[in-house]
Design a protein around this motif. Structure first.
Motif, PDB file in Angstrom:
ATOM      1  N   VAL A  39      18.085  12.094  49.581  1.00 33.82           N
ATOM      2  CA  VAL A  39      17.738  12.763  48.328  1.00 33.82           C
ATOM      3  C   VAL A  39      18.997  13.309  47.667  1.00 33.82           C
ATOM      4  N   GLU A  40      19.848  13.937  48.450  1.00 35.11           N
ATOM      5  CA  GLU A  40      21.087  14.499  47.903  1.00 35.11           C
ATOM      6  C   GLU A  40      21.986  13.397  47.350  1.00 35.11           C
ATOM      7  N   VAL A  41      22.136  12.302  48.095  1.00 35.65           N
ATOM      8  CA  VAL A  41      22.970  11.201  47.615  1.00 35.65           C
ATOM      9  C   VAL A  41      22.375  10.597  46.345  1.00 35.65           C
ATOM     10  N   ALA A  42      21.055  10.449  46.301  1.00 36.93           N
ATOM     11  CA  ALA A  42      20.405   9.886  45.117  1.00 36.93           C
ATOM     12  C   ALA A  42      20.628  10.771  43.901  1.00 36.93           C
ATOM     13  N   ARG A  43      20.574  12.077  44.087  1.00 41.48           N
ATOM     14  CA  ARG A  43      20.824  12.990  42.976  1.00 41.48           C
ATOM     15  C   ARG A  43      22.252  12.856  42.460  1.00 41.48           C
ATOM     16  N   ASN A  44      23.208  12.812  43.368  1.00 41.37           N
ATOM     17  CA  ASN A  44      24.607  12.688  42.957  1.00 41.37           C
ATOM     18  C   ASN A  44      24.862  11.364  42.234  1.00 41.37           C
ATOM     19  N   ALA A  45      24.306  10.275  42.783  1.00 39.68           N
ATOM     20  CA  ALA A  45      24.493   8.963  42.159  1.00 39.68           C
ATOM     21  C   ALA A  45      23.842   8.927  40.784  1.00 39.68           C
ATOM     22  N   SER A  46      22.679   9.560  40.654  1.00 38.24           N
ATOM     23  CA  SER A  46      21.978   9.577  39.373  1.00 38.24           C
ATOM     24  C   SER A  46      22.774  10.338  38.321  1.00 38.24           C
TER      25      SER A  46
END
Length: 382
Positions: free
Chosen positions: A195-202
């Motif tokens: 979830v954290e990685v997805a937020r940063n990538a987004s």
């Protein structure tokens, strides 16, 4: 012509050595082994790892150099491909010229050298993309992507091998970080939050969209932020960035001339119940969908719905690879990153627009990114 002259500067004995090493069998390493080996951080282990790479990397690099010289349709002779081939030959020569690794000083010098090799190859993807674009200009426009299956298969092998080489080098170099982040073992995060990685990538994808369009739809990420599993954050960031970037572009272009507010992109991170080795992330948008005729082509390297940015970027050293679209390599390479660790990427799309007096619905695209739990995997990586 300059690239051909550069190739001529390589000695006959070196080219014969490339052939010899390219015929050797490469050795796969599992991620579980990397985790266990890396958790026992000692100078002795670093020396052993360097000795392994000293023998393994020349085999993998030689195979790619050989294959780059015998591609169909004249692809091997395109200037950009010749440049990439010479990078691989340079790297092979550097590795074979390095003496046997016997102590800590040798290992440190070797680590510096392979890191320079990794940097040398940073622009391989856009340069190969340019080579493919050079090929497309010479091909019969009536040729279908399916007619070029041998080129697609080569590029899949080439990029999968590149992922493996960069993983091996990056893991070894990262092990020298004197202050690694918590739970990091080289490139691998033992407790990565998808979830954290997805937020940063987004957010990174939205920044690119804002830069190019002046606005960007919102991105909503759903899932348990406390859920973690072993994975390589850089790989997941690359894949989610590409998927969100595609969705942002589709939605932004669909609504840029509309009075309506662009709907948000939705990312859902779910922990699979039946198969604990699988993670599923998907990006859902309302960008109008992909025509059914276009779906078979989205994972090919000769197809893009946008203008190729490399046409105007002669200097690849300064080219911005974080453009919204145009290379045509984003989805197929993202799928390779997923498959490298035993996952996959699937695209499902519904095209069209429906409206009545009460409501309207704009179709869109769902991308299903399946990620394997890596801590239990003993399968050797490509």
């Amino acid at each position: 012509m300059a690239a051909k002259k550069l190739y001529d500067s390589f000695s006959k004995s070196l080219l014969e050595e490339v052939q010899r090493w390219g015929s050797m069998k490469q050795t796969g390493v599992s991620l579980r082994y990397m985790l266990e080996f890396g958790s026992r951080f000692t100078d002795r282990n670093l020396i052993l790892a360097a000795q392994f790479l000293h023998k393994e990397l020349p085999i993998r690099i030689a195979r790619r150099a050989i294959e780059l010289q015998s591609l169909p349709y004249g692809l091997s002779q395109k200037p950009a491909i010749l440049k990439v081939r010479d990078w691989y030959l340079d790297s092979f020569r550097d590795l074979r010229s390095f003496p046997d690794i016997k102590d800590k000083n040798d290992e440190q010098d070797f680590t510096k050298m392979i890191n320079l090799i990794k940097v040398r190859h940073n622009n391989v993807v856009p340069t190969m993309a340019l080579g493919v674009q050079q090929l497309k200009k010479d091909l019969d426009p009536k040729l279908d992507c399916k007619d070029l299956d041998d080129i697609h298969q080569f590029l899949d092998r080439f990029y999968m091998s590149r992922i493996g080489i960069r993983m091996l080098i990056g893991q070894h170099v990262a092990m020298h970080d004197p202050n690694p982040p918590p739970d990091r073992i080289g490139y691998i995060h033992a407790k990565m939050s998808p979830v954290e990685v997805a937020r940063n990538a987004s957010e990174d994808a939205r920044s690119v969209c804002l830069r190019e369009y002046g606005s960007a739809p919102e991105v909503n990420v759903y899932g348990d932020p406390d859920f973690t599993f072993p994975y390589v954050p850089n790989h997941l960031h690359l894949m989610v960035f590409e998927l969100v970037k595609n969705s942002l572009r589709a939605v932004e272009e669909r609504f840029m001339d509309s009075d309506k507010i662009a709907p948000p992109i939705r990312i859902i991170v779910a922990d699979g119940l039946e198969d604990v080795t699988i993670k599923a992330c998907w990006v859902s948008d309302e960008g109008g969908g992909i025509p059914r005729s276009g779906l078979p082509r989205i994972f090919t390297y000769l197809y893009s719905t946008a203008k190729n940015p490399l046409d105007e970027q002669a200097d690849l050293g300064t080219a911005d690879v974080a453009t919204m679209a145009g290379y045509g390599f984003g989805l197929p390479i993202s799928r390779l990153y997923a498959r490298y660790f035993g996952g996959d990427l699937q695209i499902i799309s519904m095209e069209g627009y429906e409206e009545d007096n009460s409501e309207s619905f704009i179709a869109g695209t769902d991308a299903y990114l399946h990620l394997s739990r890596l801590g239990d995997s003993q399968e050797p990586l490509p």
